[in-house]
Design a protein around this motif. Sequence first.
Motif, PDB file in Angstrom:
ATOM      1  N   ALA A  13      37.759  82.301  50.518  1.00 48.18           N
ATOM      2  CA  ALA A  13      38.521  82.112  49.276  1.00 48.18           C
ATOM      3  C   ALA A  13      39.806  82.924  49.286  1.00 48.18           C
ATOM      4  O   ALA A  13      40.842  82.486  48.768  1.00 48.18           O
ATOM      5  N   ASN A  14      39.768  84.110  49.884  1.00 51.36           N
ATOM      6  CA  ASN A  14      40.978  84.938  49.921  1.00 51.36           C
ATOM      7  C   ASN A  14      42.081  84.290  50.738  1.00 51.36           C
ATOM      8  O   ASN A  14      43.263  84.399  50.406  1.00 51.36           O
ATOM      9  N   ALA A  15      41.687  83.599  51.801  1.00 48.45           N
ATOM     10  CA  ALA A  15      42.686  82.905  52.606  1.00 48.45           C
ATOM     11  C   ALA A  15      43.376  81.811  51.794  1.00 48.45           C
ATOM     12  O   ALA A  15      44.587  81.618  51.877  1.00 48.45           O
ATOM     13  N   LEU A  16      42.586  81.121  50.981  1.00 47.99           N
ATOM     14  CA  LEU A  16      43.174  80.083  50.124  1.00 47.99           C
ATOM     15  C   LEU A  16      44.130  80.701  49.095  1.00 47.99           C
ATOM     16  O   LEU A  16      45.210  80.182  48.839  1.00 47.99           O
ATOM     17  N   LYS A  17      43.717  81.826  48.514  1.00 44.54           N
ATOM     18  CA  LYS A  17      44.569  82.475  47.515  1.00 44.54           C
ATOM     19  C   LYS A  17      45.882  82.943  48.143  1.00 44.54           C
ATOM     20  O   LYS A  17      46.966  82.763  47.576  1.00 44.54           O
ATOM     21  N   GLU A  18      45.781  83.533  49.323  1.00 50.08           N
ATOM     22  CA  GLU A  18      46.994  84.008  49.987  1.00 50.08           C
ATOM     23  C   GLU A  18      47.896  82.846  50.373  1.00 50.08           C
ATOM     24  O   GLU A  18      49.118  82.945  50.308  1.00 50.08           O
ATOM     25  N   MET A  19      47.299  81.747  50.783  1.00 57.26           N
ATOM     26  CA  MET A  19      48.090  80.565  51.111  1.00 57.26           C
ATOM     27  C   MET A  19      48.887  80.107  49.885  1.00 57.26           C
ATOM     28  O   MET A  19      50.080  79.818  49.968  1.00 57.26           O
ATOM     29  N   LEU A  20      48.225  80.077  48.731  1.00 58.51           N
ATOM     30  CA  LEU A  20      48.908  79.654  47.504  1.00 58.51           C
ATOM     31  C   LEU A  20      50.003  80.638  47.121  1.00 58.51           C
ATOM     32  O   LEU A  20      51.102  80.242  46.710  1.00 58.51           O
ATOM     33  N   GLU A  21      49.717  81.925  47.262  1.00 60.21           N
ATOM     34  CA  GLU A  21      50.735  82.932  46.937  1.00 60.21           C
ATOM     35  C   GLU A  21      51.943  82.778  47.853  1.00 60.21           C
ATOM     36  O   GLU A  21      53.089  82.853  47.413  1.00 60.21           O
ATOM     37  N   GLY A  22      51.675  82.577  49.146  1.00 60.68           N
ATOM     38  CA  GLY A  22      52.770  82.417  50.098  1.00 60.68           C
ATOM     39  C   GLY A  22      53.618  81.211  49.783  1.00 60.68           C
ATOM     40  O   GLY A  22      54.858  81.286  49.748  1.00 60.68           O
ATOM     41  N   LEU A  23      52.964  80.094  49.514  1.00 55.50           N
ATOM     42  CA  LEU A  23      53.713  78.874  49.178  1.00 55.50           C
ATOM     43  C   LEU A  23      54.505  79.064  47.894  1.00 55.50           C
ATOM     44  O   LEU A  23      55.637  78.604  47.769  1.00 55.50           O
ATOM     45  N   SER A  24      53.899  79.742  46.939  1.00 53.67           N
ATOM     46  CA  SER A  24      54.581  79.999  45.675  1.00 53.67           C
ATOM     47  C   SER A  24      55.880  80.768  45.905  1.00 53.67           C
ATOM     48  O   SER A  24      56.926  80.437  45.340  1.00 53.67           O
ATOM     49  N   LEU A  25      55.802  81.781  46.760  1.00 55.24           N
ATOM     50  CA  LEU A  25      56.993  82.607  46.999  1.00 55.24           C
ATOM     51  C   LEU A  25      58.042  81.856  47.816  1.00 55.24           C
ATOM     52  O   LEU A  25      59.245  81.981  47.572  1.00 55.24           O
ATOM     53  N   VAL A  26      57.578  81.072  48.777  1.00 55.37           N
ATOM     54  CA  VAL A  26      58.525  80.304  49.602  1.00 55.37           C
ATOM     55  C   VAL A  26      59.310  79.314  48.739  1.00 55.37           C
ATOM     56  O   VAL A  26      60.486  79.045  48.978  1.00 55.37           O
TER      57      VAL A  26
ATOM     58  N   CYS B  98      61.578  87.421  47.867  1.00 54.32           N
ATOM     59  CA  CYS B  98      60.365  86.623  47.621  1.00 54.32           C
ATOM     60  C   CYS B  98      60.145  85.628  48.753  1.00 54.32           C
ATOM     61  O   CYS B  98      59.016  85.453  49.242  1.00 54.32           O
ATOM     62  N   ASN B  99      61.238  84.978  49.172  1.00 55.13           N
ATOM     63  CA  ASN B  99      61.149  83.995  50.251  1.00 55.13           C
ATOM     64  C   ASN B  99      60.617  84.634  51.530  1.00 55.13           C
ATOM     65  O   ASN B  99      59.727  84.096  52.201  1.00 55.13           O
ATOM     66  N   PHE B 100      61.162  85.785  51.840  1.00 54.66           N
ATOM     67  CA  PHE B 100      60.758  86.491  53.061  1.00 54.66           C
ATOM     68  C   PHE B 100      59.271  86.874  52.991  1.00 54.66           C
ATOM     69  O   PHE B 100      58.509  86.635  53.932  1.00 54.66           O
ATOM     70  N   ILE B 101      58.877  87.429  51.862  1.00 52.71           N
ATOM     71  CA  ILE B 101      57.467  87.832  51.711  1.00 52.71           C
ATOM     72  C   ILE B 101      56.563  86.598  51.768  1.00 52.71           C
ATOM     73  O   ILE B 101      55.474  86.626  52.352  1.00 52.71           O
ATOM     74  N   GLY B 102      57.048  85.515  51.186  1.00 54.49           N
ATOM     75  CA  GLY B 102      56.272  84.275  51.217  1.00 54.49           C
ATOM     76  C   GLY B 102      56.020  83.795  52.630  1.00 54.49           C
ATOM     77  O   GLY B 102      54.888  83.450  52.996  1.00 54.49           O
ATOM     78  N   TYR B 103      57.079  83.785  53.443  1.00 51.68           N
ATOM     79  CA  TYR B 103      56.908  83.363  54.839  1.00 51.68           C
ATOM     80  C   TYR B 103      56.001  84.328  55.603  1.00 51.68           C
ATOM     81  O   TYR B 103      55.182  83.902  56.421  1.00 51.68           O
ATOM     82  N   GLU B 104      56.153  85.604  55.336  1.00 52.85           N
ATOM     83  CA  GLU B 104      55.296  86.586  56.010  1.00 52.85           C
ATOM     84  C   GLU B 104      53.829  86.371  55.621  1.00 52.85           C
ATOM     85  O   GLU B 104      52.938  86.452  56.453  1.00 52.85           O
ATOM     86  N   THR B 105      53.606  86.089  54.335  1.00 53.39           N
ATOM     87  CA  THR B 105      52.242  85.837  53.871  1.00 53.39           C
ATOM     88  C   THR B 105      51.668  84.606  54.560  1.00 53.39           C
ATOM     89  O   THR B 105      50.518  84.613  55.022  1.00 53.39           O
ATOM     90  N   LEU B 106      52.485  83.558  54.651  1.00 57.47           N
ATOM     91  CA  LEU B 106      52.004  82.338  55.302  1.00 57.47           C
ATOM     92  C   LEU B 106      51.742  82.571  56.784  1.00 57.47           C
ATOM     93  O   LEU B 106      50.822  82.006  57.361  1.00 57.47           O
TER      94      LEU B 106
END
Lengths: 136, 164
Positions: free
Chosen positions: A116-129, A60-68
């Motif tokens: 809006a999608n950029a904001l959603k992805e940012m939140l998802e990335g932070l959530s996973l990190v 999850c951490n890795f995917i989170g950083y990749e998303t960010l």
Amino acid sequence: MALSENAAETVLVIWEDDSGTRLWAAPEERLSAGQILDQNEWASLIKPLSTRALEWYFECNFIGYETLREVAEINPRRRGGVPVLKGTRFTISQALAELADSSGVNEVAQHFDIDANALKEMLEGLSLVLMQPLRK
Amino acid sequence: MKCFQLDQCSNHSGFAERCNRQALCMIKRLPDRLKDRDDDIVLTDLLSKDAPIVTMDFTIVYDNPAYISPDNPGIIVIKARPNSAKKMEAIIAKFKSKFSDWNSTDWSNIYMEIEETEVYVSRLIDGNIDSGKPIAFDGDDFPSRLRLVIAEMRRERPMLSGSC
């Protein structure tokens, strides 16, 4: 056992044990890239979690950083290097503050004319990190 | 009517609409051609106009001293915590209630930070804004103290007109 080359950036560690299993784990203390630890030292640095839990956390951490990395960037020529949504001058910090002060992603996106999608992805990335045990 | 120019971080459509509806000033939203451009491009463009920039980017001058032109419309930084447009609007409303001359004052070549309880005012002729003065909101003489500080700075250097 050694930290991966990108450890200073990603805080990910490769552990090769006797059976050859490779685990991703994060130390409880910040370590230097390339730092070699013996098994006892390493064991003292990680939380006593199961292999499956560790794998899940770090996946999850890795995917989170990749998303960010996909959605955010640091550009010294934009907002003086404060992290911004990629391709914009809108800071991650402000995006979070606006979300806290609004009814949601769509409202912020509309008022500031941002994706809006950029904001959603940012939140998802932070959530996973943030989905990992951290030291108190 | 006095014009104020929003930066991208302060470019909230609702805020601009509410201000303009009051008809006490004109708020200009950031032009599309400057959206998502680098700091130096945005600053060079906006500082060549007459409207003071209203922004929450509190390091905009520190980060870009080379792009602060000697004759500029002024920069007003809202130090909101958290840094949301809603908080920014609340701080601006408080300042406007404390300083009724806000829309008739010449802000050219002035750098001002507005916080919850005080303002910090400095001349803005280059990147050096460290020799300014803080002025607390408390006390009835806040408007006169702010006017005096700006007048002192104006005596040191003539200002631009700053109207639309």
